[in-house]
Design a protein around this motif. Structure first.
Motif, PDB file in Angstrom:
ATOM      1  N   ILE A 114       5.219  -1.711   1.544  1.00  0.00           N
ATOM      2  CA  ILE A 114       4.916  -2.430   2.775  1.00  0.00           C
ATOM      3  C   ILE A 114       3.411  -2.366   3.004  1.00  0.00           C
ATOM      4  O   ILE A 114       2.770  -1.347   2.722  1.00  0.00           O
ATOM      5  CB  ILE A 114       5.694  -1.835   3.978  1.00  0.00           C
ATOM      6  CG1 ILE A 114       5.530  -2.719   5.219  1.00  0.00           C
ATOM      7  CG2 ILE A 114       5.292  -0.392   4.251  1.00  0.00           C
ATOM      8  CD1 ILE A 114       6.478  -2.345   6.353  1.00  0.00           C
ATOM      9  N   SER A 115       2.848  -3.466   3.456  1.00  0.00           N
ATOM     10  CA  SER A 115       1.419  -3.521   3.757  1.00  0.00           C
ATOM     11  C   SER A 115       1.211  -3.165   5.222  1.00  0.00           C
ATOM     12  O   SER A 115       1.801  -3.777   6.112  1.00  0.00           O
ATOM     13  CB  SER A 115       0.864  -4.922   3.480  1.00  0.00           C
ATOM     14  OG  SER A 115      -0.458  -5.033   3.965  1.00  0.00           O
ATOM     15  N   ILE A 116       0.370  -2.154   5.446  1.00  0.00           N
ATOM     16  CA  ILE A 116       0.039  -1.719   6.800  1.00  0.00           C
ATOM     17  C   ILE A 116      -1.461  -1.883   6.983  1.00  0.00           C
ATOM     18  O   ILE A 116      -2.255  -1.179   6.354  1.00  0.00           O
ATOM     19  CB  ILE A 116       0.465  -0.258   7.025  1.00  0.00           C
ATOM     20  CG1 ILE A 116       1.978  -0.137   6.825  1.00  0.00           C
ATOM     21  CG2 ILE A 116       0.055   0.217   8.418  1.00  0.00           C
ATOM     22  CD1 ILE A 116       2.480   1.268   6.816  1.00  0.00           C
ATOM     23  N   ASN A 117      -1.845  -2.864   7.783  1.00  0.00           N
ATOM     24  CA  ASN A 117      -3.263  -3.217   7.944  1.00  0.00           C
ATOM     25  C   ASN A 117      -3.940  -3.435   6.594  1.00  0.00           C
ATOM     26  O   ASN A 117      -5.093  -3.058   6.383  1.00  0.00           O
ATOM     27  CB  ASN A 117      -4.008  -2.149   8.745  1.00  0.00           C
ATOM     28  CG  ASN A 117      -3.813  -2.305  10.240  1.00  0.00           C
ATOM     29  OD1 ASN A 117      -3.125  -3.216  10.691  1.00  0.00           O
ATOM     30  ND2 ASN A 117      -4.404  -1.418  11.016  1.00  0.00           N
ATOM     31  N   GLY A 118      -3.184  -4.028   5.662  1.00  0.00           N
ATOM     32  CA  GLY A 118      -3.745  -4.378   4.366  1.00  0.00           C
ATOM     33  C   GLY A 118      -3.604  -3.329   3.296  1.00  0.00           C
ATOM     34  O   GLY A 118      -3.946  -3.584   2.137  1.00  0.00           O
ATOM     35  N   ALA A 119      -3.107  -2.149   3.631  1.00  0.00           N
ATOM     36  CA  ALA A 119      -2.941  -1.071   2.655  1.00  0.00           C
ATOM     37  C   ALA A 119      -1.487  -1.000   2.209  1.00  0.00           C
ATOM     38  O   ALA A 119      -0.578  -0.882   3.039  1.00  0.00           O
ATOM     39  CB  ALA A 119      -3.368   0.262   3.256  1.00  0.00           C
ATOM     40  N   CYS A 120      -1.263  -1.071   0.910  1.00  0.00           N
ATOM     41  CA  CYS A 120       0.092  -0.990   0.362  1.00  0.00           C
ATOM     42  C   CYS A 120       0.545   0.463   0.346  1.00  0.00           C
ATOM     43  O   CYS A 120      -0.056   1.306  -0.324  1.00  0.00           O
ATOM     44  CB  CYS A 120       0.114  -1.564  -1.056  1.00  0.00           C
ATOM     45  SG  CYS A 120       1.735  -1.449  -1.850  1.00  0.00           S
ATOM     46  N   LEU A 121       1.607   0.758   1.085  1.00  0.00           N
ATOM     47  CA  LEU A 121       2.173   2.098   1.135  1.00  0.00           C
ATOM     48  C   LEU A 121       3.670   2.014   0.858  1.00  0.00           C
ATOM     49  O   LEU A 121       4.276   0.947   0.966  1.00  0.00           O
ATOM     50  CB  LEU A 121       1.916   2.744   2.500  1.00  0.00           C
ATOM     51  CG  LEU A 121       0.442   2.978   2.865  1.00  0.00           C
ATOM     52  CD1 LEU A 121       0.324   3.483   4.295  1.00  0.00           C
ATOM     53  CD2 LEU A 121      -0.214   3.958   1.905  1.00  0.00           C
ATOM     54  N   THR A 122       4.257   3.152   0.509  1.00  0.00           N
ATOM     55  CA  THR A 122       5.673   3.201   0.164  1.00  0.00           C
ATOM     56  C   THR A 122       6.482   3.765   1.323  1.00  0.00           C
ATOM     57  O   THR A 122       6.105   4.791   1.911  1.00  0.00           O
ATOM     58  CB  THR A 122       5.895   4.078  -1.087  1.00  0.00           C
ATOM     59  OG1 THR A 122       5.145   3.531  -2.175  1.00  0.00           O
ATOM     60  CG2 THR A 122       7.363   4.131  -1.466  1.00  0.00           C
TER      61      THR A 122
END
Length: 209
Positions: free
Chosen positions: A38-46
């Motif tokens: 999922i992208s959170i403010n442009g950062a891909c995290l799991t």
């Protein structure tokens, strides 16, 4: 991979630490499961956990040094987008979710038709920004209106985008996550490799006439 078209603005419920890492619990109605990106403010995290109306993700210390997620707190609103699937339109541009750098909003001009947001960024990335090129700001796919001395660039953000993202909340002096166009990055790398190969070849010819 993402498109830069924000699906939902979520809210940070809780921020906790696990060693040097940060664990974010986010309120969202998006349908995701543990292991999903999922992208959170442009950062891909799991996604590590999920429940009814919330998900948890974890950001490493290395990621926090590069992106502005470390400044989030309970109540912060964040741009959310699930990973691109083959059935999903590519409405923005190719966004990897690999934040390159932080930028700083240096000027903001509001009109009825749009906001013109000026962003200062590192000179290391100056050759990746061109007029009418693509840029991701806090995960939002935007078009560069103009690159100016600084280096800085200006984007035009229409009311519909402001309404559907957190850009409406941004102010002069705020830091934002920047991801530069992947195609521009590949072209830059290829150009550097070609230049280095030519320099090596020319040096060899000079030494061996």
């Amino acid at each position: 991979m993402f498109t830069g078209i924000i699906e939902e603005v979520g809210s940070i419920k809780r921020v906790s630490s696990r060693g040097a890492n940060k664990v974010l619990e986010i309120s969202t109605s998006l349908d995701v499961s543990p292991g999903d990106s999922i992208s959170i403010n442009g950062a891909c995290l799991t996604v590590t956990e999920n429940g009814d109306g919330w998900v948890k993700v974890e950001a490493t210390a290395e990621s926090l040094n590069r992106i502005s997620l470390g400044s989030l707190y309970s109540g912060s609103r964040v741009n959310l987008e699930r990973a691109l699937t083959l059935s999903k339109p590519l409405g923005g541009h190719i966004v990897q979710g690999h934040v390159d750098s932080s930028g700083k909003i240096s000027n903001l001009r509001k009109t009825e038709d749009a906001w013109k947001i000026e962003v200062a960024f590192s000179k290391d990335f100056e050759d990746l920004v061109v007029d009418q090129g693509s840029i991701s700001i806090d995960g939002v796919s935007l078009t560069v209106l103009k690159k100016i001395e600084g280096p800085k660039f200006v984007v035009n953000v229409i009311p519909e985008t402001l309404k559907r993202t957190t850009l409406y909340e941004r102010r002069v002096g705020d830091n934002v996550n920047l991801e530069f166009d992947i195609i521009a990055k590949y072209i830059r790398e290829q150009t550097r490799n070609t230049r280095n190969t030519r320099n090596t070849h020319n040096t060899h010819n000079t030494r061996n006439p």
